[in-house]
Design a protein around this motif. Structure first.
Motif, mmCIF file in Angstrom:
data_model
loop_
_atom_site.group_PDB
_atom_site.id
_atom_site.type_symbol
_atom_site.label_atom_id
_atom_site.label_comp_id
_atom_site.label_asym_id
_atom_site.label_seq_id
_atom_site.Cartn_x
_atom_site.Cartn_y
_atom_site.Cartn_z
ATOM 1 N N SER A 1 104.331 43.037 27.107
ATOM 2 C CA SER A 1 104.535 42.649 25.707
ATOM 3 C C SER A 1 103.404 41.744 25.222
ATOM 4 C CB SER A 1 105.892 41.949 25.530
ATOM 5 O OG SER A 1 106.952 42.764 25.969
ATOM 6 N N HIS A 2 102.179 42.151 25.506
ATOM 7 C CA HIS A 2 100.974 41.388 25.129
ATOM 8 C C HIS A 2 100.973 39.983 25.734
ATOM 9 C CE1 HIS A 2 99.313 44.383 22.350
ATOM 10 N NE2 HIS A 2 100.568 44.688 22.116
ATOM 11 N N CYS B 1 108.036 42.767 21.894
ATOM 12 C CA CYS B 1 107.255 43.284 20.777
ATOM 13 C C CYS B 1 107.711 44.712 20.512
ATOM 14 C CB CYS B 1 105.746 43.220 21.046
ATOM 15 S SG CYS B 1 105.178 44.274 22.389
ATOM 16 N N HIS C 1 98.357 35.755 23.225
ATOM 17 C CA HIS C 1 97.912 37.141 23.221
ATOM 18 C C HIS C 1 97.401 37.456 24.620
ATOM 19 C CE1 HIS C 1 94.062 35.085 22.915
ATOM 20 N NE2 HIS C 1 94.391 34.613 21.715
ATOM 21 N N GLY D 1 100.573 45.932 26.398
ATOM 22 C CA GLY D 1 101.535 45.782 25.318
ATOM 23 C C GLY D 1 102.889 46.357 25.658
ATOM 24 N N LEU E 1 107.452 37.278 12.653
ATOM 25 C CA LEU E 1 106.828 38.503 13.150
ATOM 26 C C LEU E 1 105.633 38.871 12.285
ATOM 27 C CD1 LEU E 1 109.910 40.833 13.771
ATOM 28 C CD2 LEU E 1 108.849 39.231 15.369
ATOM 29 N N GLU F 1 101.411 47.230 16.106
ATOM 30 C CA GLU F 1 102.065 46.363 17.086
ATOM 31 C C GLU F 1 102.739 45.213 16.345
ATOM 32 O OE1 GLU F 1 102.415 47.097 20.083
ATOM 33 O OE2 GLU F 1 100.681 48.180 20.852
ATOM 34 N N LYS G 1 104.731 41.812 16.572
ATOM 35 C CA LYS G 1 104.897 40.763 17.564
ATOM 36 C C LYS G 1 105.306 39.462 16.889
ATOM 37 C CE LYS G 1 100.636 40.910 18.970
ATOM 38 N NZ LYS G 1 99.444 40.559 19.764
ATOM 39 N N LEU H 1 113.083 41.367 16.027
ATOM 40 C CA LEU H 1 112.479 42.584 16.541
ATOM 41 C C LEU H 1 113.473 43.740 16.545
ATOM 42 C CD1 LEU H 1 110.519 40.953 19.492
ATOM 43 C CD2 LEU H 1 109.463 42.178 17.591
ATOM 44 N N ALA I 1 108.966 34.187 21.582
ATOM 45 C CA ALA I 1 109.302 35.610 21.544
ATOM 46 C C ALA I 1 110.786 35.833 21.781
ATOM 47 C CB ALA I 1 108.479 36.362 22.582
ATOM 48 N N SER J 1 106.374 48.603 19.136
ATOM 49 C CA SER J 1 105.225 49.456 18.858
ATOM 50 C C SER J 1 105.656 50.604 17.954
ATOM 51 C CB SER J 1 104.639 50.014 20.157
ATOM 52 O OG SER J 1 104.191 48.977 20.997
#
Length: 384
Positions: free
Chosen positions: A84-85, A135, A279, A60, A261, A271, A273, A110, A103, A137
């Motif tokens: 980022s996953h 992403c 994923h 991640g 998101l 998380e 994303k 984000l 993304a 966290s």
């Protein structure tokens, strides 16, 4: 579940593809995310394994952050990275560098969520927001138990209430395009699809898989890495959230989604994303196809003027410790009947409390490093 230690002997003479989570797998979970440093022994084990077997870090974290932790010279390691996953895939002997366009489009969202959470939760001791580029966290490991529900509610509220001006989207796209200039990835194909609504992101008109170029070695014509250059947003709505992932507990249906998101729960982290059908498991499938094709190319080059003998498929191994790694476990088991899915249980209060797709276990990152050494030593060879 039985321990994975000792199972490497069954893989003697076999070629493998190893997929490794980082936090909680190669390093212990620590209170400060910036201090999740791998040991020198662990670094050597990962680098050595990658010289003989296809190896990827699936995390991640941003790719830049995990590279800074590993500090492996590309000359001494042939690692792929899915950061980022899995929304940013790079590295390997073929030097790919590809961003998921969904993304990329969500980058401004984000950034806005990151800034808003930092402002609203600045007074909560122990709360920390980490920007992983594609992403976010929101860490609450160091937050008092009495305040954790409030953190979850704030995350859900921020995702629910924000709006975004088009100018902010374009500014974020421009900033990201200046940070990343993808290398050519040659033609690519994938074992699993990304929605057709993402085609045409680059204007190239060639087939993609859910917005991501196809991985090498499959039946589509493919795209170069330039197809996912961040400067041009793809058209079409984002696809539905990834199947099987767990929304944060406070996020009622429809309230934890904003600007494409959504928040998902990990171990003491929310998380955040982009919503797209991608994923860690999808990244593993993509990388597996890429690895297999690269291996076939190298094999063919070693047999000039004739067809090389058929190769047995790579045996995939996935090692991880968190909820998001369940997708990785499931992916490797879809890819090969002899796949090895390993859950690291050091951070589980009860290793059997939550259902898992893993078949094997390792008790700590120390055992993970031991297992990697066993894999590298399994037949006394580091040949590719």
């Amino acid at each position: 579940m039985q321990s994975a230690l000792g199972t490497a002997s069954a893989l003697r003479g076999r070629k493998i593809a190893v997929f490794l989570d980082y936090d909680g797998t190669l390093t212990p979970i620590v209170s400060d995310p910036d201090q999740a440093l791998i040991t020198e022994e662990g670094r050597r084990a990962v680098g050595r394994l990658s010289l003989g077997d296809q190896t990827a870090i699936v995390t991640g974290r941003s790719t830049d952050k995990v590279k800074s932790f590993l500090k492996l010279d590309p000359k001494d390691a042939k690692l792929y990275y899915a950061g980022s996953h899995g929304l940013h895939i790079c590295g390997g002997a073929d030097s790919i560098d590809i961003l998921h366009p969904v993304a990329v489009r969500a980058r401004a969202s984000l950034e806005a969520v990151r800034d808003t959470l930092q402002q609203r939760l600045a007074g909560v001791p122990g709360f920390h927001v980490e920007d992983n580029v594609l992403c976010i966290s929101a860490h609450y490991r160091n937050v008092a138990d009495s305040e954790r529900a409030g953190v979850a509610e704030t995350v859900a509220r921020v995702l629910d209430e924000q709006t975004l001006e088009p100018a902010a989207v374009q500014r974020a796209l421009h900033d990201l395009s200046m940070q990343r200039r993808p290398q050519d990835a040659s033609s690519v194909a994938s074992t699993s699809g990304w929605g057709a609504e993402e085609r045409g992101a680059s204007g190239a008109g060639e087939e993609e898989v859910g917005g991501f170029p196809r991985a090498d070695g499959q039946d589509a014509a493919g795209l170069s890495g330039q197809a996912t250059r961040a400067s041009t947003p793809a058209k079409g709505p984002a696809s539905s959230k990834a199947e099987g992932e767990q929304p944060s507990p406070s996020a009622a249906p429809g309230t934890a989604i904003w600007g494409r998101l959504q928040a998902y729960r990990g171990k003491c982290v929310h998380e955040i994303k982009p919503i797209c059908d991608w994923h860690k498991g999808k990244a593993v499938e993509w990388l597996y196809a890429q690895m297999a094709h690269k291996r076939a190319q190298e094999r063919a080059a070693a047999w000039p003027g004739g067809a090389p003998p058929e190769q047995a498929p790579l045996v995939p191994i996935y090692i991880g410790d968190d909820v998001a790694d369940e997708h990785g476990f499931e992916a490797v088991k879809r890819l090969h009947p002899e796949a090895i899915a390993v859950k690291v249980t050091a951070n589980d209060a009860d290793a059997n409390a939550d259902p898992t797709a893993a078949d094997y276990t390792l008790a700590s990152p120390v055992e993970v490093i031991q297992f990697l050494q066993e894999l590298a030593d399994r037949d006394g060879s580091t040949s590719a």
